[in-house]
Design a protein around this motif. Structure first.
Motif: not given
Ligand code: SF4
Length: 432
Positions: A283, A315, A362, A364-365, A368, A370, A386, A388, A422
């Motif tokens: 990840d 990313d 984004n 795809s997040r 989810k 965090y 995050t 990331y 997103s």
């Protein structure tokens, strides 16, 4: 209280230098402000950038703004240091005599003395922070021993000088005592750390020992160099929960002919490193910087670069048009024959490709959860990040204030969010 205005331009390394200087000023009884629009302090000190043309222009414009303020009698003293002054001291002295003194990049002691203050050796590593209190840059070395042909930094900042581990740990402990929760590890080249003073790469050991400091929750690695990327750093990042699953590695290009002209590594090494990082840390968020328009970048090379960006799906990505810098190998050996309009168009094309990739990643997040760090409250939102995302350059998570109810988190708090929406570069979430 006497006031001094300390203006910092350029990169995070300059921010750290200014923070060391502001600690010295404060210890001498001055209140330090960091505001380029404020002319209320009678003494102004500007920390300049001299990396590329655009940065040099910004530095000159800032100096001239305060030269005007001095001519109007609003300020009394104007001092200039940093990369631009290091590189062009003689020309600047001749052209801008209104500046009281120009200093190089390693001149904090001289600046303190010249402003009539006493330099305190015992305060090595002490800083007055100019970033929000919960994160800080930790500069682990000065200078660079690489020889990238387009880059003027080794000409400005000199040879690579690691800062000793014990001194860095002491500095990080102080930062933690002042409320820092996130450390951003920086240098011109962080992966080279230790090779000069310890004769071996010591970045993994440094990251491990920083992570044992109470109060430090996140450690983020910036400015890694692709060649000889230490395996033990990958292992440390994979196994240490305090090391953010994030790395910034400026690859600059992917076409071997251009990489060769840049005097950088081959693309085989780049693909192997990306594969290895993603295999060991599935990840991981990869940030990179690319340089377009360098001599030798023909249409085929640029197509290869575009495919690289499409295939790898970074990313986070930044891109710069090549700026010919005098004294560099590229300036001395290659003709800067790609028109500015083409360079800028190529940079825009890369960012267009990256925009759709960022949008896709984004999306795809959504759904989810965090753990995020809160940076600030801004209008109706809690603004967070995050692991990331690095501050100021990467994405943010916006959480409606309403979802916090009575327990409003503060800057520096870690909270859990579920992503609900997103956008191209930002996410929306709710506290869970
Ligand atoms: S590693 Fe970075 S700072 Fe060093 S020469 Fe290359 S581009 Fe410049």
């Amino acid at each position: 209280m006497k006031k001094i205005n300390l203006i910092t331009l350029g990169c995070s390394k300059n921010i750290v230098d200014s923070e060391y200087l502001s600690a010295q000023f404060t210890a001498n009884g001055y209140r330090v402000i960091f505001d380029s629009n404020d002319a209320s302090a009678k003494t102004v000190v500007i920390n300049t950038c001299g990396f590329i043309s655009a940065a040099k222009e910004e530095s000159i414009n800032t100096i001239m703004r305060f030269v005007e303020a001095k001519r109007r009698g609003e300020i009394e003293h104007l001092f200039v240091f940093g990369c631009l002054a290091e590189r062009y001291a003689n020309e600047l002295r001749a052209e801008i005599p209104e500046v009281d003194s120009f200093f190089g990049v390693k001149s904090l002691k001289d600046i303190v003395a010249r402003t009539g203050m006493q330099y305190r050796q015992s305060m090595i590593g002490e800083r007055c922070m100019s970033t929000p209190k919960h994160y800080a840059y930790l500069k682990i070395a000065e200078g660079c021993n690489r020889r990238c042909s387009y880059c003027a930094i080794p000409l400005i900042r000199g040879k690579y000088e690691s800062i000793g581990i014990e001194q860095l740990l002491a500095e990080a402990r102080l930062l933690s005592e002042h409320g820092v929760r996130e450390l951003l590890v920086i240098a011109q080249d962080t992966t080279y750390y230790g090779l000069d003073i310890y004769k071996k790469q010591k970045l993994a050991e440094l990251l491990d020992r920083l992570s044992r400091i109470d109060g430090i929750s996140w450690i983020r690695l910036h400015y890694a160099y692709p060649s000889g990327f230490p395996e033990d750093v990958i292992a440390e990042m994979a196994g240490n929960p305090k090391i953010c699953k994030y790395v910034d590695i400026p690859f600059q290009h992917i076409n071997n002919n251009v990489l060769q002209k840049m005097r950088r590594n081959s693309n085989v090494e780049i693909y192997r490193l990306i594969e290895n990082l993603r295999k060991q840390i599935p990840d991981i968020a990869l940030r990179t910087t690319l340089l377009v328009g360098h001599p030798g970048e023909d249409e085929n090379a640029f197509d290869e670069l575009k495919n690289f960006v499409r295939d790898v799906k970074f990313d986070r990505l930044g891109v710069f048009p090549y700026s010919e810098e005098e004294g560099t190998f590229s300036a001395l050996n290659f003709e800067d024959n790609i028109p500015e309009i083409i360079k800028n168009a190529r940079a825009d094309e890369i960012m267009d490709i990256q925009n759709s990739i960022s949008k896709e990643l984004n999306a795809s997040r959504v759904g989810k959860k965090y753990c995020v760090i809160v940076d600030r409250i801004e209008s109706d939102y809690i603004v967070a990040r995050t692991e990331y995302d690095s501050p100021e350059i990467d994405n943010e998570v916006l959480i409606p204030l309403a979802s916090a109810g009575n327990s409003l988190p503060q800057a520096g708090d870690f909270v859990n969010v579920k992503i609900t929406e997103s956008e191209d570069y930002d996410l929306y979430g709710e506290l869970v």
